[in-house]
Design a protein around this motif. Sequence first.
Motif, PDB file in Angstrom:
ATOM      1  N   GLY A 352      -4.668   2.345  -0.666  1.00 49.97           N
ATOM      2  CA  GLY A 352      -4.154   3.643  -1.089  1.00 49.97           C
ATOM      3  C   GLY A 352      -3.221   3.526  -2.278  1.00 49.97           C
ATOM      4  O   GLY A 352      -3.247   4.362  -3.197  1.00 49.97           O
ATOM      5  N   VAL A 353      -2.394   2.488  -2.288  1.00 51.00           N
ATOM      6  CA  VAL A 353      -1.473   2.248  -3.408  1.00 51.00           C
ATOM      7  C   VAL A 353      -2.272   1.915  -4.669  1.00 51.00           C
ATOM      8  O   VAL A 353      -1.941   2.362  -5.770  1.00 51.00           O
ATOM      9  CB  VAL A 353      -0.499   1.104  -3.067  1.00 51.00           C
ATOM     10  CG1 VAL A 353       0.364   0.741  -4.271  1.00 51.00           C
ATOM     11  CG2 VAL A 353       0.388   1.497  -1.877  1.00 51.00           C
ATOM     12  N   VAL A 354      -3.346   1.156  -4.503  1.00 54.40           N
ATOM     13  CA  VAL A 354      -4.211   0.819  -5.638  1.00 54.40           C
ATOM     14  C   VAL A 354      -4.856   2.081  -6.209  1.00 54.40           C
ATOM     15  O   VAL A 354      -5.025   2.210  -7.424  1.00 54.40           O
ATOM     16  CB  VAL A 354      -5.284  -0.207  -5.216  1.00 54.40           C
ATOM     17  CG1 VAL A 354      -6.276  -0.448  -6.355  1.00 54.40           C
ATOM     18  CG2 VAL A 354      -4.627  -1.526  -4.823  1.00 54.40           C
ATOM     19  N   ASN A 355      -5.206   3.038  -5.337  1.00 56.27           N
ATOM     20  CA  ASN A 355      -5.779   4.303  -5.819  1.00 56.27           C
ATOM     21  C   ASN A 355      -4.807   5.045  -6.731  1.00 56.27           C
ATOM     22  O   ASN A 355      -5.198   5.602  -7.757  1.00 56.27           O
ATOM     23  CB  ASN A 355      -6.152   5.192  -4.629  1.00 56.27           C
ATOM     24  CG  ASN A 355      -7.428   4.742  -3.954  1.00 56.27           C
ATOM     25  OD1 ASN A 355      -8.264   4.074  -4.575  1.00 56.27           O
ATOM     26  ND2 ASN A 355      -7.597   5.084  -2.695  1.00 56.27           N
ATOM     27  N   VAL A 374      -2.573  -2.992 -16.017  1.00 53.00           N
ATOM     28  CA  VAL A 374      -2.720  -2.825 -14.567  1.00 53.00           C
ATOM     29  C   VAL A 374      -1.959  -3.918 -13.822  1.00 53.00           C
ATOM     30  O   VAL A 374      -1.219  -3.649 -12.870  1.00 53.00           O
ATOM     31  CB  VAL A 374      -4.216  -2.858 -14.169  1.00 53.00           C
ATOM     32  CG1 VAL A 374      -4.364  -2.941 -12.654  1.00 53.00           C
ATOM     33  CG2 VAL A 374      -4.932  -1.615 -14.677  1.00 53.00           C
ATOM     34  N   GLU A 375      -2.126  -5.168 -14.256  1.00 53.59           N
ATOM     35  CA  GLU A 375      -1.472  -6.282 -13.561  1.00 53.59           C
ATOM     36  C   GLU A 375       0.040  -6.224 -13.690  1.00 53.59           C
ATOM     37  O   GLU A 375       0.769  -6.602 -12.768  1.00 53.59           O
ATOM     38  CB  GLU A 375      -1.993  -7.611 -14.113  1.00 53.59           C
ATOM     39  CG  GLU A 375      -3.436  -7.900 -13.730  1.00 53.59           C
ATOM     40  CD  GLU A 375      -3.925  -9.220 -14.275  1.00 53.59           C
ATOM     41  OE1 GLU A 375      -3.272  -9.763 -15.195  1.00 53.59           O
ATOM     42  OE2 GLU A 375      -4.966  -9.717 -13.783  1.00 53.59           O
ATOM     43  N   LYS A 376       0.519  -5.717 -14.828  1.00 54.71           N
ATOM     44  CA  LYS A 376       1.960  -5.628 -15.043  1.00 54.71           C
ATOM     45  C   LYS A 376       2.593  -4.635 -14.060  1.00 54.71           C
ATOM     46  O   LYS A 376       3.609  -4.915 -13.420  1.00 54.71           O
ATOM     47  CB  LYS A 376       2.228  -5.182 -16.478  1.00 54.71           C
ATOM     48  CG  LYS A 376       3.609  -5.547 -17.005  1.00 54.71           C
ATOM     49  CD  LYS A 376       3.668  -5.357 -18.505  1.00 54.71           C
ATOM     50  CE  LYS A 376       4.965  -5.930 -19.075  1.00 54.71           C
ATOM     51  NZ  LYS A 376       5.038  -5.812 -20.536  1.00 54.71           N
ATOM     52  N   ILE A 377       1.969  -3.459 -13.935  1.00 51.49           N
ATOM     53  CA  ILE A 377       2.488  -2.446 -13.003  1.00 51.49           C
ATOM     54  C   ILE A 377       2.290  -2.912 -11.559  1.00 51.49           C
ATOM     55  O   ILE A 377       3.178  -2.745 -10.713  1.00 51.49           O
ATOM     56  CB  ILE A 377       1.797  -1.091 -13.233  1.00 51.49           C
ATOM     57  CG1 ILE A 377       2.091  -0.578 -14.646  1.00 51.49           C
ATOM     58  CG2 ILE A 377       2.267  -0.062 -12.201  1.00 51.49           C
ATOM     59  CD1 ILE A 377       1.397   0.719 -14.998  1.00 51.49           C
ATOM     60  N   HIS A 380       4.925  -5.241 -10.474  1.00 51.09           N
ATOM     61  CA  HIS A 380       6.176  -4.513 -10.258  1.00 51.09           C
ATOM     62  C   HIS A 380       6.172  -3.842  -8.893  1.00 51.09           C
ATOM     63  O   HIS A 380       7.152  -3.916  -8.135  1.00 51.09           O
ATOM     64  CB  HIS A 380       6.338  -3.463 -11.367  1.00 51.09           C
ATOM     65  CG  HIS A 380       7.649  -2.732 -11.303  1.00 51.09           C
ATOM     66  ND1 HIS A 380       7.761  -1.372 -11.480  1.00 51.09           N
ATOM     67  CD2 HIS A 380       8.903  -3.160 -11.062  1.00 51.09           C
ATOM     68  CE1 HIS A 380       9.022  -1.015 -11.356  1.00 51.09           C
ATOM     69  NE2 HIS A 380       9.735  -2.082 -11.105  1.00 51.09           N
ATOM     70  N   TRP A 381       5.067  -3.209  -8.537  1.00 52.43           N
ATOM     71  CA  TRP A 381       4.962  -2.527  -7.247  1.00 52.43           C
ATOM     72  C   TRP A 381       4.985  -3.525  -6.086  1.00 52.43           C
ATOM     73  O   TRP A 381       5.533  -3.232  -5.026  1.00 52.43           O
ATOM     74  CB  TRP A 381       3.695  -1.684  -7.204  1.00 52.43           C
ATOM     75  CG  TRP A 381       3.760  -0.463  -8.086  1.00 52.43           C
ATOM     76  CD1 TRP A 381       4.731  -0.176  -9.004  1.00 52.43           C
ATOM     77  CD2 TRP A 381       2.836   0.623  -8.151  1.00 52.43           C
ATOM     78  NE1 TRP A 381       4.459   1.018  -9.643  1.00 52.43           N
ATOM     79  CE2 TRP A 381       3.307   1.526  -9.135  1.00 52.43           C
ATOM     80  CE3 TRP A 381       1.654   0.914  -7.485  1.00 52.43           C
ATOM     81  CZ2 TRP A 381       2.633   2.704  -9.461  1.00 52.43           C
ATOM     82  CZ3 TRP A 381       0.980   2.082  -7.809  1.00 52.43           C
ATOM     83  CH2 TRP A 381       1.459   2.971  -8.776  1.00 52.43           C
ATOM     84  N   ALA A 382       4.371  -4.685  -6.293  1.00 54.50           N
ATOM     85  CA  ALA A 382       4.363  -5.700  -5.235  1.00 54.50           C
ATOM     86  C   ALA A 382       5.781  -6.197  -4.955  1.00 54.50           C
ATOM     87  O   ALA A 382       6.171  -6.390  -3.802  1.00 54.50           O
ATOM     88  CB  ALA A 382       3.454  -6.862  -5.631  1.00 54.50           C
ATOM     89  N   GLU A 391       5.014   6.461  -1.544  1.00 57.06           N
ATOM     90  CA  GLU A 391       5.961   5.565  -2.209  1.00 57.06           C
ATOM     91  C   GLU A 391       5.488   5.218  -3.612  1.00 57.06           C
ATOM     92  O   GLU A 391       6.281   5.166  -4.554  1.00 57.06           O
ATOM     93  CB  GLU A 391       6.125   4.280  -1.386  1.00 57.06           C
ATOM     94  CG  GLU A 391       6.902   4.432  -0.092  1.00 57.06           C
ATOM     95  CD  GLU A 391       6.911   3.172   0.737  1.00 57.06           C
ATOM     96  OE1 GLU A 391       7.659   3.101   1.730  1.00 57.06           O
ATOM     97  OE2 GLU A 391       6.156   2.217   0.407  1.00 57.06           O
ATOM     98  N   ALA A 392       4.178   4.995  -3.751  1.00 56.79           N
ATOM     99  CA  ALA A 392       3.618   4.646  -5.057  1.00 56.79           C
ATOM    100  C   ALA A 392       3.760   5.803  -6.035  1.00 56.79           C
ATOM    101  O   ALA A 392       4.113   5.606  -7.204  1.00 56.79           O
ATOM    102  CB  ALA A 392       2.144   4.259  -4.904  1.00 56.79           C
TER     103      ALA A 392
END
Length: 467
Positions: A352-355, A374-377, A380-382, A391-392
């Motif tokens: 869901g967070v990936v969506n 994408v990998e940078k954000i 950060h979220w991880a 939350e995302a």
Amino acid sequence: MARHWKELLPIDFYSVSSNGMLHDYDRKVLSLLYQPLIGALPISLYFTLWSELEQNRIHSGSINSHRALMSLMQLRLDDIFDARKKLEGIGLLKVWRRKQEEERHFFYELQPPLSPEEFFNDAMLNIYLHKKLGKQHYQKLKSFFSDQKVATESYEHITKSFSEVFASGHFDSLYISDELKEDIKIDASETFIGRGEGATPSGFMDTFDFELFASGLSKSFISEKAFTPRVKEMIAKIAFLYDINPIQMQSLVLRAIDEKEEVNIELLRKVARDWYQIEYGDDLPSLAQRTQPLHLRTGSSEPKTEEERHIRHLETVSPLKRLSELSGGGEPSKADIDIIEGIMFNQQLPPGVVNVLIEYVMIKTDMRLSKSYVEKIASHWARKKIKTVKEAMELAKKEHQQYLSWQVEKKNKKATTSTSKKVIRQEYIPEWMKEENKDQPKNTEITPELERKRKQLEEEFKRLKKR
């Protein structure tokens, strides 16, 4: 790079050690088995840290700064940091940190890779490797790391035992003096140089609800003693791999009980694989086909507002499906799928967070998935431990300006002039982003091709609203 300042600075020092002796054969395992899963940069970092160890030693004996590491690898600090995280996640690196006054020191302990036998028998790594490489290349690697087994059934085993070869002397000769005791005493501050054990990816126990799982199992069918730490770890790993929730896992475990009333791990793997093939009609699981786990969804009540309905949709649709929806129903490219599966595997972000991430990035990058962005954000979220859709969304709104600056930095580096005819139109912004961006200018210049894609996206969201 600003997002790393609190965790890592160029002036921070580090030293390197290894968990036992690393062998030249490990290079083949790392290059051919691990590299397809985590990429070339993390493997390059591993080899660079390894090179700091003296031959036949397990500790470097020297202290270096991360600035020196940046110069040596010709990489930015954020690239090194992200590569380090991937090594940690897949079990190739352990990290300790010590702070004294204003100085920070990191201790990096390289972990030996799994042996080929352990890797190909792992409940998860072998599946992902097969998915990455395909059947033909996978079988080729499997043959490379294996050899013909010698059949000894027709031979007689005649190896002598220790007691048959050696005889003990007089008992008095085994007297140990105080001086000898001191000589043979092992110093607690030292460790012998040997071969350490490889580690598999961990952290799956935190993602599986064992309380819910146990609540539906009758003790008359299976004893609590059957769930040893190893069995529980394998249940959690198999559940993660095949996206099996605790309720579904109950019936699968009951089908994997052997005559000793224990959970047969190999049988559980087969049962889970058969279940997946029946459920999804596919050979191997794909991370991008998963949906948000039940325990990470916002609630069971019927959504009332438009935002709640959209959250529900993001929780119940897979990233692969959402990517297809945003592409007008077309099949996503292999490159896009690899990007999505890469962040789900390396950063372990829930579907869901990936969506939410897919929506945000595609809206902000002309309907394209930029791998570095994408990998940078995602990293950060991880680090922020984002687990739910809500939350995302909140973090994306809160950090919008920061993410925008990353995008601008990238555009400035790759600035090109375009002679395409441009039009002015109202930019589409998802409902959950509007509140944060109400003060932002809405007019933007886009090409006719982008105009067509944006219209498709608007139509898609209108259809979602009607649902």
